[in-house]
Design an enzyme around this catalytic site. Structure first.
Site, PDB file in Angstrom:
ATOM      1  N   GLY A 110       1.607   3.054  -2.548  1.00 54.48           N
ATOM      2  CA  GLY A 110       1.224   4.007  -3.601  1.00 54.48           C
ATOM      3  C   GLY A 110       1.855   3.635  -4.934  1.00 54.48           C
ATOM      4  O   GLY A 110       2.053   4.497  -5.797  1.00 54.48           O
ATOM      5  N   LYS A 111       2.138   2.351  -5.115  1.00 56.77           N
ATOM      6  CA  LYS A 111       2.770   1.893  -6.367  1.00 56.77           C
ATOM      7  C   LYS A 111       1.885   2.171  -7.575  1.00 56.77           C
ATOM      8  O   LYS A 111       2.384   2.446  -8.658  1.00 56.77           O
ATOM      9  CB  LYS A 111       3.050   0.380  -6.301  1.00 56.77           C
ATOM     10  CG  LYS A 111       4.035  -0.017  -5.237  1.00 56.77           C
ATOM     11  CD  LYS A 111       4.210  -1.517  -5.169  1.00 56.77           C
ATOM     12  CE  LYS A 111       3.005  -2.256  -4.641  1.00 56.77           C
ATOM     13  NZ  LYS A 111       2.674  -2.004  -3.223  1.00 56.77           N
ATOM     14  N   GLY A 112       0.551   2.116  -7.367  1.00 57.78           N
ATOM     15  CA  GLY A 112      -0.385   2.307  -8.472  1.00 57.78           C
ATOM     16  C   GLY A 112      -0.137   3.615  -9.196  1.00 57.78           C
ATOM     17  O   GLY A 112      -0.105   3.663 -10.427  1.00 57.78           O
TER      18      GLY A 112
ATOM     19  N   GLY B   9     -10.836  -3.330   3.131  1.00 57.73           N
ATOM     20  CA  GLY B   9     -11.436  -2.230   3.890  1.00 57.73           C
ATOM     21  C   GLY B   9     -10.965  -2.163   5.342  1.00 57.73           C
ATOM     22  O   GLY B   9     -11.414  -1.323   6.116  1.00 57.73           O
TER      23      GLY B   9
ATOM     24  N   GLN C  87       2.015  -5.940  -3.372  1.00 60.31           N
ATOM     25  CA  GLN C  87       2.381  -5.942  -1.955  1.00 60.31           C
ATOM     26  C   GLN C  87       3.655  -5.112  -1.693  1.00 60.31           C
ATOM     27  O   GLN C  87       3.964  -4.217  -2.452  1.00 60.31           O
ATOM     28  CB  GLN C  87       2.560  -7.380  -1.429  1.00 60.31           C
ATOM     29  CG  GLN C  87       1.271  -8.170  -1.341  1.00 60.31           C
ATOM     30  CD  GLN C  87       0.829  -8.769  -2.656  1.00 60.31           C
ATOM     31  OE1 GLN C  87       1.627  -9.317  -3.386  1.00 60.31           O
ATOM     32  NE2 GLN C  87      -0.434  -8.665  -2.963  1.00 60.31           N
TER      33      GLN C  87
ATOM     34  N   ASP D  64       0.815  -1.222   0.000  1.00 60.12           N
ATOM     35  CA  ASP D  64       0.000   0.000   0.000  1.00 60.12           C
ATOM     36  C   ASP D  64       0.844   1.266   0.000  1.00 60.12           C
ATOM     37  O   ASP D  64       0.435   2.293   0.536  1.00 60.12           O
ATOM     38  CB  ASP D  64      -0.965   0.022   1.209  1.00 60.12           C
ATOM     39  CG  ASP D  64      -1.715  -1.271   1.350  1.00 60.12           C
ATOM     40  OD1 ASP D  64      -2.236  -1.743   0.337  1.00 60.12           O
ATOM     41  OD2 ASP D  64      -1.765  -1.827   2.466  1.00 60.12           O
TER      42      ASP D  64
ATOM     43  N   GLY E  22      -4.117  -4.385  -4.223  1.00 55.28           N
ATOM     44  CA  GLY E  22      -5.115  -3.371  -4.532  1.00 55.28           C
ATOM     45  C   GLY E  22      -4.417  -2.085  -4.910  1.00 55.28           C
ATOM     46  O   GLY E  22      -3.778  -1.469  -4.079  1.00 55.28           O
ATOM     47  N   HIS E  23      -4.477  -1.748  -6.179  1.00 57.02           N
ATOM     48  CA  HIS E  23      -3.846  -0.504  -6.622  1.00 57.02           C
ATOM     49  C   HIS E  23      -4.922   0.534  -6.901  1.00 57.02           C
ATOM     50  O   HIS E  23      -5.844   0.280  -7.667  1.00 57.02           O
ATOM     51  CB  HIS E  23      -3.037  -0.735  -7.903  1.00 57.02           C
ATOM     52  CG  HIS E  23      -1.786  -1.509  -7.670  1.00 57.02           C
ATOM     53  ND1 HIS E  23      -1.026  -2.019  -8.673  1.00 57.02           N
ATOM     54  CD2 HIS E  23      -1.159  -1.825  -6.523  1.00 57.02           C
ATOM     55  CE1 HIS E  23       0.021  -2.644  -8.155  1.00 57.02           C
ATOM     56  NE2 HIS E  23      -0.048  -2.536  -6.861  1.00 57.02           N
TER      57      HIS E  23
ATOM     58  N   THR F  33      -5.730 -11.636   3.471  1.00 60.56           N
ATOM     59  CA  THR F  33      -6.830 -10.940   2.798  1.00 60.56           C
ATOM     60  C   THR F  33      -7.964 -11.910   2.451  1.00 60.56           C
ATOM     61  O   THR F  33      -8.951 -11.507   1.847  1.00 60.56           O
ATOM     62  CB  THR F  33      -6.332 -10.297   1.492  1.00 60.56           C
ATOM     63  OG1 THR F  33      -5.803 -11.336   0.659  1.00 60.56           O
ATOM     64  CG2 THR F  33      -5.254  -9.255   1.744  1.00 60.56           C
TER      65      THR F  33
ATOM     66  N   THR G 229      -7.621  -1.332   0.468  1.00 63.85           N
ATOM     67  CA  THR G 229      -8.338  -1.275  -0.817  1.00 63.85           C
ATOM     68  C   THR G 229      -9.064  -2.592  -1.080  1.00 63.85           C
ATOM     69  O   THR G 229     -10.133  -2.624  -1.668  1.00 63.85           O
ATOM     70  CB  THR G 229      -7.329  -1.072  -1.988  1.00 63.85           C
ATOM     71  OG1 THR G 229      -6.294  -0.226  -1.562  1.00 63.85           O
ATOM     72  CG2 THR G 229      -7.986  -0.513  -3.213  1.00 63.85           C
ATOM     73  N   THR G 230      -8.466  -3.701  -0.640  1.00 66.45           N
ATOM     74  CA  THR G 230      -9.047  -5.013  -0.911  1.00 66.45           C
ATOM     75  C   THR G 230     -10.035  -5.425   0.173  1.00 66.45           C
ATOM     76  O   THR G 230     -11.097  -5.958  -0.112  1.00 66.45           O
ATOM     77  CB  THR G 230      -7.921  -6.060  -1.045  1.00 66.45           C
ATOM     78  OG1 THR G 230      -7.040  -5.630  -2.075  1.00 66.45           O
ATOM     79  CG2 THR G 230      -8.459  -7.436  -1.392  1.00 66.45           C
TER      80      THR G 230
HETATM   81  P1  IMP Z   1      -2.336 -12.891   1.892  1.00 66.44           P
HETATM   82  O1  IMP Z   1      -1.431 -12.337   0.845  1.00 66.44           O
HETATM   83  O2  IMP Z   1      -3.784 -12.603   1.629  1.00 66.44           O
HETATM   84  O3  IMP Z   1      -2.057 -14.317   2.210  1.00 66.44           O
HETATM   85  O4  IMP Z   1      -2.022 -12.084   3.255  1.00 66.44           O
HETATM   86  C1  IMP Z   1      -0.778 -12.211   3.928  1.00 66.44           C
HETATM   87  C2  IMP Z   1      -0.372 -10.883   4.534  1.00 66.44           C
HETATM   88  O5  IMP Z   1      -0.048  -9.972   3.493  1.00 66.44           O
HETATM   89  C3  IMP Z   1      -1.458 -10.203   5.367  1.00 66.44           C
HETATM   90  O6  IMP Z   1      -0.856  -9.491   6.425  1.00 66.44           O
HETATM   91  C4  IMP Z   1      -2.081  -9.228   4.398  1.00 66.44           C
HETATM   92  O7  IMP Z   1      -2.704  -8.144   5.044  1.00 66.44           O
HETATM   93  C5  IMP Z   1      -0.843  -8.797   3.629  1.00 66.44           C
HETATM   94  N1  IMP Z   1      -1.143  -8.314   2.288  1.00 66.44           N
HETATM   95  C6  IMP Z   1      -1.388  -9.061   1.181  1.00 66.44           C
HETATM   96  N2  IMP Z   1      -1.578  -8.269   0.116  1.00 66.44           N
HETATM   97  C7  IMP Z   1      -1.421  -7.007   0.541  1.00 66.44           C
HETATM   98  C8  IMP Z   1      -1.448  -5.735  -0.121  1.00 66.44           C
HETATM   99  O8  IMP Z   1      -1.645  -5.605  -1.326  1.00 66.44           O
HETATM  100  N3  IMP Z   1      -1.231  -4.653   0.690  1.00 66.44           N
HETATM  101  C9  IMP Z   1      -0.972  -4.758   2.010  1.00 66.44           C
HETATM  102  N4  IMP Z   1      -0.908  -5.917   2.651  1.00 66.44           N
HETATM  103  C10 IMP Z   1      -1.141  -7.034   1.930  1.00 66.44           C
END
Ligand code: IMP
Length: 434
Positions: free
Chosen positions: A17-19, A306, A228, A15, A42-43, A132, A303-304
């Site tokens: 701000g890569k988008g 909430g 991520q 998160d 989530g971008h 997520t 973003t994904t």
């Molecule tokens: P998973 O990728 O859904 O298995 O989640 C594993 C960990 O990565 C958790 O702490 C999520 O909140 C975190 N995570 C996964 N994708 C993102 C992202 O795009 N932004 C921030 N955290 C993420």
């Protein structure tokens, strides 16, 4: 010849701000390639006054003349993809085989992966990862397991797909019943649904590795879009509180099927502070009024999912480590405007562990270290309209300078708002990053 390719990665816990950066760079790229993660990402992109939240489709989809690639390293959820494609099409965005390619060897996220993600987290309770719930971990587990995996290419052959779904679905039903006392899934309904999804997506399924290598050989500009943040990298992050793929720039070659030299220049995207979603260590977390100030001002909600994000001060030990790991050339410092209004701003510049200063950063120690902070004076002015570094208040400029100094890397751009024009270019060497 020097590669004009660019890799954009997150240097914290996602998160960052890569988008916005990918969206800016997509304008001068011919290919935008996602090489890791899945619909957990989530971008958010704000363009022409409109806000787009993309999960699976690469950000280049909003630009003309760009081929967007979902490469082999992605955990591909066809249900989310079809939904996202339709939503974008409804808003007038063109999507077809001429601007979207999906790797035939990407792993498919199946309904049982999402179910297992939920059930496993529920069972773990206090020990949970805080995922997520998009089925990412179970999908990559099956990739490593091989015999229970489904790849995108399988979606195109009804016979093979049905066989695989029947076999694996039966195994999963038995496991879920034994472990979680779950009701069995309707396997035939899943087979039908995924055959349909395969038909919808079929025209876009390709050998994307060959396509991207060919683009590289022909010096077409490629932008690799990370998902991520590097502290969530399966190998190099705060394991086990990580995601399940290689999200740093080290993941580009295998996740996209390109030689390492195709990575090109690396832009490390970082927030001017730190956030994290889900469980796991976070040494600079501010579970107090400061954290709440940042959360509200920075709209720090997932973003994904909430979920409210955990917020804290900038940790340069983290960013220096992840920038070194990926060989970052330049930093993109995002959300500086969120810090306006704070009297003082802290930066964690070192850790102590058992009373001694930690020399070599070790993610495994992160839950046990104490932070050593440097305190800088804040600024009260709204900076969201600043267009040049000189327009920033002295203390904001000083903050940018200090961040660059502590991470030993140039800050190429500073972002002061979500809009494309709310960007200050300082000393970027990356073509198109303006
Ligand atoms: P998973 O990728 O859904 O298995 O989640 C594993 C960990 O990565 C958790 O702490 C999520 O909140 C975190 N995570 C996964 N994708 C993102 C992202 O795009 N932004 C921030 N955290 C993420």
């Amino acid at each position: 010849m020097k590669s004009r390719n660019v890799t954009v990665i997150g240097l914290q816990w996602g998160d960052e701000g890569k988008g916005k950066i990918v969206d800016t760079l997509a304008g001068t790229s011919r290919y935008v390639v996602r090489y890791c993660g899945g619909a957990n990402a989530g971008h958010t992109i704000t363009t022409g006054g409109e806000r787009f939240a993309l999960h699976l489709i690469p950000c280049g989809i909003l630009h003309k003349g760009v081929m967007n690639v979902i490469a082999n390293g992605v955990a591909f959820d066809p249900e989310v993809a079809v939904h996202e494609i339709r939503e974008l099409q409804d808003r007038g965005v063109h999507i077809g085989p001429d601007n979207l390619s999906i790797s035939s060897t990407a792993q498919v996220v199946m309904p049982w992966h999402k179910q297992q993600d939920l059930l496993s987290e529920q069972q773990l309770s206090a020990q949970k990862i805080g995922t997520t719930a998009r089925g990412i971990g179970p999908c990559y587990s099956d990739k490593a397991n091989r015999s229970t995996a489904v790849r995108v290419g399988d979606l195109l052959d009804e016979k093979i797909l049905t066989q695989k779904i029947r076999l694996t679905g039966a195994i999963k039903n038995r496991i879920f019943a034994a472990l979680y006392e779950a009701e069995p899934m309707d396997i035939d309904a899943i087979a039908e649904q995924y055959t349909r999804l395969g038909r919808d997506l079929g025209p876009m399924v390709r050998n994307t590795g060959a396509m991207v290598r060919d683009a590289f050989d022909n010096a077409r500009r490629i932008l690799f879009e990370g998902g991520q943040g590097s502290m969530l990298d399966i190998d190099h992050g705060t394991y086990p509180f990580v995601t399940s793929s290689s999200v740093s720039a080290c993941g580009v070659p295998s996740g996209a099927g390109v030689p390492p030299k195709a990575v090109g220049q690396v832009v490390g995207v970082m927030k001017a502070y730190t956030t994290r979603v889900g469980a796991g260590p976070f040494p600079t977390e501010q579970d107090n009024d400061t954290g709440e100030y940042i959360r509200q001002k920075g709209k720090e909600f997932g973003t994904t999912t909430g979920r409210p994000r955990r917020c804290g001060w900038l940790d340069v030990c983290v960013v220096k480590y992840t920038a070194d790991l990926s060989g970052v050339d330049e930093l993109a410092l995002m959300l500086l405007d969120v810090l306006s209004g704070l009297d003082e701003i802290k930066i964690c510049k070192a850790y102590t562990y058992k009373g001694k200063t930690v020399k070599d950063f070790d993610p495994a120690l992160m839950g046990k270290v104490e932070c050593i902070y440097e305190t800088l004076p804040g600024w009260s002015e709204d900076i969201s309209d600043c267009k040049r570094l000189e327009e920033l208040p002295d203390n904001a400029r000083n903050y940018v300078r200090r961040v660059s100094e502590l991470i030993s890397r140039p800050v190429g751009i500073v972002s002061v708002g979500p809009g494309r024009d709310q960007t200050i270019t300082t000393q970027t060497q990356i073509e198109g990053l303006v």
